[in-house]
Design a protein around this motif. Structure first.
Motif, PDB file in Angstrom:
ATOM      1  N   ARG A  29       0.921  -1.128   0.222  1.00  0.00           N
ATOM      2  CA  ARG A  29       0.140  -0.032   0.013  1.00  0.00           C
ATOM      3  C   ARG A  29       0.856   1.242  -0.087  1.00  0.00           C
ATOM      4  O   ARG A  29       2.036   1.023   0.124  1.00  0.00           O
ATOM      5  CB  ARG A  29      -0.985  -0.077   1.161  1.00  0.00           C
ATOM      6  N   ALA A  30       0.330   2.352  -0.287  1.00  0.00           N
ATOM      7  CA  ALA A  30       1.036   3.798  -0.428  1.00  0.00           C
ATOM      8  C   ALA A  30       1.786   3.902   0.600  1.00  0.00           C
ATOM      9  O   ALA A  30       3.070   4.467   0.691  1.00  0.00           O
ATOM     10  CB  ALA A  30       0.284   4.706  -0.994  1.00  0.00           C
ATOM     11  N   GLY A  31       1.176   3.701   1.913  1.00  0.00           N
ATOM     12  CA  GLY A  31       1.851   3.968   3.236  1.00  0.00           C
ATOM     13  C   GLY A  31       3.326   3.382   3.279  1.00  0.00           C
ATOM     14  O   GLY A  31       4.106   3.877   3.883  1.00  0.00           O
ATOM     15  N   GLY A  37       2.757  13.940  -2.981  1.00  0.00           N
ATOM     16  CA  GLY A  37       1.910  13.587  -1.879  1.00  0.00           C
ATOM     17  C   GLY A  37       2.135  14.778  -0.626  1.00  0.00           C
ATOM     18  O   GLY A  37       3.115  14.838  -0.140  1.00  0.00           O
ATOM     19  N   GLU A  38       0.868  15.389   0.023  1.00  0.00           N
ATOM     20  CA  GLU A  38       1.074  16.464   0.603  1.00  0.00           C
ATOM     21  C   GLU A  38       1.552  16.048   2.241  1.00  0.00           C
ATOM     22  O   GLU A  38       2.289  16.935   2.747  1.00  0.00           O
ATOM     23  CB  GLU A  38      -0.275  17.057   0.572  1.00  0.00           C
ATOM     24  N   LYS A  39       0.866  14.938   2.634  1.00  0.00           N
ATOM     25  CA  LYS A  39       1.181  14.699   4.146  1.00  0.00           C
ATOM     26  C   LYS A  39       2.428  13.948   4.190  1.00  0.00           C
ATOM     27  O   LYS A  39       3.267  14.243   5.122  1.00  0.00           O
ATOM     28  CB  LYS A  39      -0.050  13.692   4.500  1.00  0.00           C
ATOM     29  N   LEU A  46       5.864  15.088   0.592  1.00  0.00           N
ATOM     30  CA  LEU A  46       6.501  16.425   0.755  1.00  0.00           C
ATOM     31  C   LEU A  46       7.098  16.790   2.186  1.00  0.00           C
ATOM     32  O   LEU A  46       7.946  17.721   2.406  1.00  0.00           O
ATOM     33  CB  LEU A  46       5.382  17.456   0.348  1.00  0.00           C
ATOM     34  N   ARG A  47       6.578  15.959   3.169  1.00  0.00           N
ATOM     35  CA  ARG A  47       7.234  16.031   4.448  1.00  0.00           C
ATOM     36  C   ARG A  47       8.673  15.652   4.383  1.00  0.00           C
ATOM     37  O   ARG A  47       9.711  16.103   4.767  1.00  0.00           O
ATOM     38  CB  ARG A  47       6.526  15.348   5.379  1.00  0.00           C
ATOM     39  N   ILE A  48       8.824  14.380   3.665  1.00  0.00           N
ATOM     40  CA  ILE A  48      10.188  13.698   3.361  1.00  0.00           C
ATOM     41  C   ILE A  48      11.066  14.690   2.760  1.00  0.00           C
ATOM     42  O   ILE A  48      12.153  14.900   3.104  1.00  0.00           O
ATOM     43  CB  ILE A  48       9.896  12.276   2.600  1.00  0.00           C
ATOM     44  N   LEU A  57       4.816  22.397   0.669  1.00  0.00           N
ATOM     45  CA  LEU A  57       6.137  22.149   1.178  1.00  0.00           C
ATOM     46  C   LEU A  57       6.565  23.324   2.076  1.00  0.00           C
ATOM     47  O   LEU A  57       7.433  22.965   2.592  1.00  0.00           O
ATOM     48  CB  LEU A  57       7.034  22.016  -0.376  1.00  0.00           C
ATOM     49  N   ALA A  58       6.300  24.662   1.789  1.00  0.00           N
ATOM     50  CA  ALA A  58       6.826  25.419   2.563  1.00  0.00           C
ATOM     51  C   ALA A  58       6.183  25.312   4.048  1.00  0.00           C
ATOM     52  O   ALA A  58       6.799  25.682   4.898  1.00  0.00           O
ATOM     53  CB  ALA A  58       6.067  26.928   1.647  1.00  0.00           C
ATOM     54  N   GLY A  59       5.238  24.944   4.184  1.00  0.00           N
ATOM     55  CA  GLY A  59       4.318  24.795   5.392  1.00  0.00           C
ATOM     56  C   GLY A  59       5.302  23.540   6.025  1.00  0.00           C
ATOM     57  O   GLY A  59       5.586  23.652   7.332  1.00  0.00           O
ATOM     58  N   HIS A  60       5.626  22.446   5.539  1.00  0.00           N
ATOM     59  CA  HIS A  60       6.483  21.487   6.190  1.00  0.00           C
ATOM     60  C   HIS A  60       7.821  22.003   6.487  1.00  0.00           C
ATOM     61  O   HIS A  60       8.376  21.805   7.607  1.00  0.00           O
ATOM     62  CB  HIS A  60       6.744  20.319   5.209  1.00  0.00           C
ATOM     63  N   CYS A  61       8.362  22.772   5.518  1.00  0.00           N
ATOM     64  CA  CYS A  61       9.602  23.341   5.875  1.00  0.00           C
ATOM     65  C   CYS A  61       9.557  24.252   7.228  1.00  0.00           C
ATOM     66  O   CYS A  61      10.659  24.355   8.166  1.00  0.00           O
ATOM     67  CB  CYS A  61      10.287  24.224   4.820  1.00  0.00           C
ATOM     68  N   ARG A  62       8.474  24.907   7.381  1.00  0.00           N
ATOM     69  CA  ARG A  62       8.204  25.930   8.461  1.00  0.00           C
ATOM     70  C   ARG A  62       8.371  24.917   9.593  1.00  0.00           C
ATOM     71  O   ARG A  62       8.873  25.295  10.750  1.00  0.00           O
ATOM     72  CB  ARG A  62       7.053  26.892   8.351  1.00  0.00           C
ATOM     73  N   ASP A  63       7.655  24.060   9.565  1.00  0.00           N
ATOM     74  CA  ASP A  63       7.453  23.191  10.733  1.00  0.00           C
ATOM     75  C   ASP A  63       8.661  22.559  11.442  1.00  0.00           C
ATOM     76  O   ASP A  63       8.926  22.216  12.748  1.00  0.00           O
ATOM     77  CB  ASP A  63       6.756  22.055  10.461  1.00  0.00           C
ATOM     78  N   ILE A  64       9.774  22.535  10.363  1.00  0.00           N
ATOM     79  CA  ILE A  64      10.935  21.820  10.829  1.00  0.00           C
ATOM     80  C   ILE A  64      12.207  22.786  10.807  1.00  0.00           C
ATOM     81  O   ILE A  64      13.286  22.473  11.233  1.00  0.00           O
ATOM     82  CB  ILE A  64      11.433  20.651   9.961  1.00  0.00           C
TER      83      ILE A  64
END
Length: 339
Positions: A131-133, A195-197, A200-202, A226-233
């Motif tokens: 599966r994708a996950g 894939g947004e969750k 793009l987090r990876i 992508l910018a949101g994930h970058c802000r998070d880390i």
């Protein structure tokens, strides 16, 4: 904006009608041509084993074998795959392969990497089709192994999907060691997929480059995610170069564009498409941003550049037989966008 180009390798039926014994010469000559044209920063292949959209007996040449071969016959152009499927090869083994080819090439390899999607191919080669996950979890573990291997010369990971214990990767890639100005992380990693969750987090965590949707609306949205994930880390999103792939048809005027679309239609029929499917494919091409006259393409891709597109990789279906469209793109489109 920077530019790469795909070399036909058969996966998209783009060597159909050329005898298998002659196909390497076609690919080699095109690679040498790209190497001699500074407009192109990189040349690319796909990592697939069977043709698309349907598996056929037409040859599909293996990506990493081609990487090594292109490394030996070129001297300037960078070499990439868009994109390697993580699960087709053990990642510690693949880190070793890529490091070796990087040495052979003098430090010119790009690692395009993704989770994989071509189900028929997976099952035919005995990989199952998780599966994708699960595929995305394998991608995350694999890129961690790459990063360790290329920066330290060894990798250890007790993961859910991959277990390596002191896997040695010597020689390390030239990039990050002995090539001045190269990435400290070793071979640049292009994390492909939108894939947004998870994907793009990876990418936010590991990527030097991303590769996702090439239409303006989709590209803009994925860039925001992508910018949101970058802000998070706590990472600057502008430290990641964003790229997209483009199916490209260019003509000096609209009549020549129509001629090239007609050639594509006829070629699709020759490779087994029905009339309806060939018609649908051509109509889809008309709506793509890298299809049109040079002026039209510059306008459409200029909007993408303004939205943050830093790297465009172009696929010309006809290059095994005709490079006139590529030449037009080199002289009329790239200079207008590269600055």
């Amino acid at each position: 904006m920077r530019f790469g180009i795909f070399v036909p390798q058969g996966w998209r039926m783009d060597l159909h009608g050329i005898a298998p014994a002659d196909q390497w010469q076609v690919m080699r000559d095109l690679a040498v041509r790209v190497d001699e044209r500074p407009a192109w920063e990189s040349l690319w292949v796909y990592d697939h084993f069977h043709t698309t959209p349907e598996p056929t007996e037409d040859p599909t040449h293996e990506a990493w074998t081609l990487m090594a071969a292109f490394a030996a016959v070129t001297s300037r152009v960078r070499l990439g795959q868009m994109c390697t499927c993580m699960s087709y090869r053990n990642p510690a083994y693949l880190a070793k392969v890529a490091a070796t080819v990087d040495v052979v090439s003098g430090g010119r390899i790009e690692m395009g990497i993704g989770a994989g999607w071509y189900e028929h191919e997976w099952r035919a080669y005995g990989y199952g089709f998780p599966r994708a996950g699960e595929r995305l979890a394998m991608l995350r573990e694999g890129v961690e192994i790459f990063r360790q291997a290329w920066t330290t010369g060894s990798a250890t990971l007790d993961g859910e999907h991959y277990q390596v214990d002191g896997a040695l990767v010597h020689p390390r890639p030239l990039q990050g060691t002995s090539v001045p100005g190269s990435e400290a992380n070793g071979i640049p990693m292009w994390i492909a997929g939108g894939g947004e969750k998870k994907t793009l987090r990876i990418a936010a965590e590991y990527a030097d480059y991303t590769n996702f949707a090439g239409d303006l609306e989709g590209f803009t949205h994925k860039s925001q995610v992508l910018a949101g994930h970058c802000r998070d880390i706590g990472r600057d999103v502008d430290s990641i170069v964003r790229s997209s792939n483009f199916n490209t048809i260019v003509g000096r005027d609209e009549a020549e564009v129509e001629e090239r679309l007609k050639w594509l239609h006829d070629h699709l029929i020759k490779t087994g498409h029905t009339e309806d499917k060939a018609d649908q494919a051509v109509e889809s091409m008309r709506r793509q941003p890298a299809v049109g006259t040079p002026e039209q393409i510059v306008e459409q891709m200029g909007a993408l550049r303004s939205a943050g597109l830093g790297y465009a990789i172009h696929y010309f279906a006809e290059t095994a037989w005709d490079t006139s469209g590529v030449e037009l793109f080199e002289t009329e489109v790239i200079p207008a966008l590269a600055g």
